[in-house]
Design an enzyme around this catalytic site. Structure first.
Site, short mmCIF file in Angstrom:
data_model
loop_
_atom_site.label_atom_id
_atom_site.label_comp_id
_atom_site.label_asym_id
_atom_site.label_seq_id
_atom_site.Cartn_x
_atom_site.Cartn_y
_atom_site.Cartn_z
N SER A 157 31.11 29.11 40.87
CA SER A 157 30.06 28.67 39.97
C SER A 157 30.73 28.03 38.77
O SER A 157 31.95 27.81 38.78
CB SER A 157 29.19 29.86 39.55
N TYR A 182 27.37 39.30 38.59
CA TYR A 182 27.42 38.00 39.26
C TYR A 182 28.63 37.20 38.83
O TYR A 182 29.39 36.67 39.66
CB TYR A 182 26.14 37.21 38.98
#
Length: 305
Positions: A157, A182
């Site tokens: 990400s 996350y």
């Protein structure tokens, strides 16, 4: 970060079709985890259209079959990345049916889910996004090395210098935060690719991590509309903020580029954004080695190197 001297003609708006123009993947075999939804589906379609035989290991094989019914050259199998027994079983089936693996794209993942435990009590983001893929790559290593040259792409990400591995509490046993969980798993994806490339380059297996950018996909299924409105991603009517989100074909372009571009033949270990390698790489090699050692200890697997 700025792009380095890769001299790619591609950028943020490039699509999977753009990066695969002129590339023939006939005779190549690829594995795309989660390759039946969102970015994974766009990746599978693109690789298959370029001639690759694509194996899609899926948590929900029936759903994968329906999503891929019109895509030729695709094989669907069962895989639960949260279950090491399932990972082993898939790898055994793959090695029995395929002599080599040219491309492995670790695409499947979860984001900002409620606190969930997998396997022996692993935090779900770390267990699925990182450890499941760590185990899969180790178990498929004989096929990757048999390919002659192979690439592994770890879908991460956006990178924030504030992200960290919680070495003293990796499994969030002392309080859970869905975004910290996350981002730890996404940092693990970057560190994993960094160390995998170091270990695999002598056997001509190179690895990259990628940031696909902002894309509306089922990955956001655990987020309330109110949360996305508050973050400025969408308005109260659900309309995306102008210019924020890429299409899935644009979002998947960087992972497809990292998996196939001949411009990257001499490179590896890099974090890629908008179809460019990035300089000023923030990845700490010693931290990557520490994560590898921890992952080997947790999974009991350390076949590579």
């Amino acid at each position: 970060m700025t792009s380095d001297t890769t001299h790619t003609m591609f950028g943020a708006n490039s699509t999977t079709a753009d990066v695969l123009a002129g590339i023939d993947l006939t005779g190549r075999t690829a594995v795309v985890t989660g390759g039946y939804s969102g970015l994974g589906l766009a990746t599978t379609r693109a690789l298959a259209q370029a001639g690759a035989r694509v194996v899609v290991p899926a948590l929900r094989p029936d759903a994968a079959q329906r999503a891929l019914v019109d895509v030729p050259g695709v094989e669907v199998d069962q895989l639960d990345l949260a279950d090491l027994g399932s990972v082993r079983a898939f790898a055994e089936r793959f090695l029995h049916g395929h002599s080599a693996l040219d491309i492995l794209i670790a695409n499947a993942g979860i984001m900002a889910c409620p606190e969930t435990r997998t396997g022996p009590g692993w935090e779900a983001h770390f267990g699925i996004n990182h450890l499941g893929h760590y185990a899969l790559v180790n178990l498929l290593w004989p096929a990757l090395t048999a390919a002659g040259t192979a690439r592994v792409v770890s879908v991460a990400s956006g990178r924030n210098p504030m992200w960290r591995i919680r070495w003293d509490d990796v499994q969030f046993e002392r309080g859970y935060d869905k975004w910290e969980a996350y981002t730890q798993s996404k940092l693990a994806n970057v560190l994993f690719a960094r160390h995998l490339d170091l270990l695999g380059r002598a056997q001509r297996v190179r690895a990259f991590s990628v940031n696909p950018g902002w894309i509306r996909t089922p990955l956001q299924r655990h987020l309330a509309v109110e949360e996305m409105v508050a973050a400025g991603w969408i308005d109260a009517d659900g309309t995306p903020a102008p210019g924020l989100f890429k299409t899935v074909e644009q979002g998947a372009a960087t992972q497809v580029w990292a998996a196939t571009s001949p411009q990257l033949d001499a490179y590896g270990g890099d974090y890629c954004v908008d179809c460019h390698r990035t300089d000023g790489n923030p990845t700490d090699d010693s931290e990557a080695a520490s994560l590898w050692a921890l992952s080997a200890d947790l999974t009991g697997l350390n076949i590579i190197g």
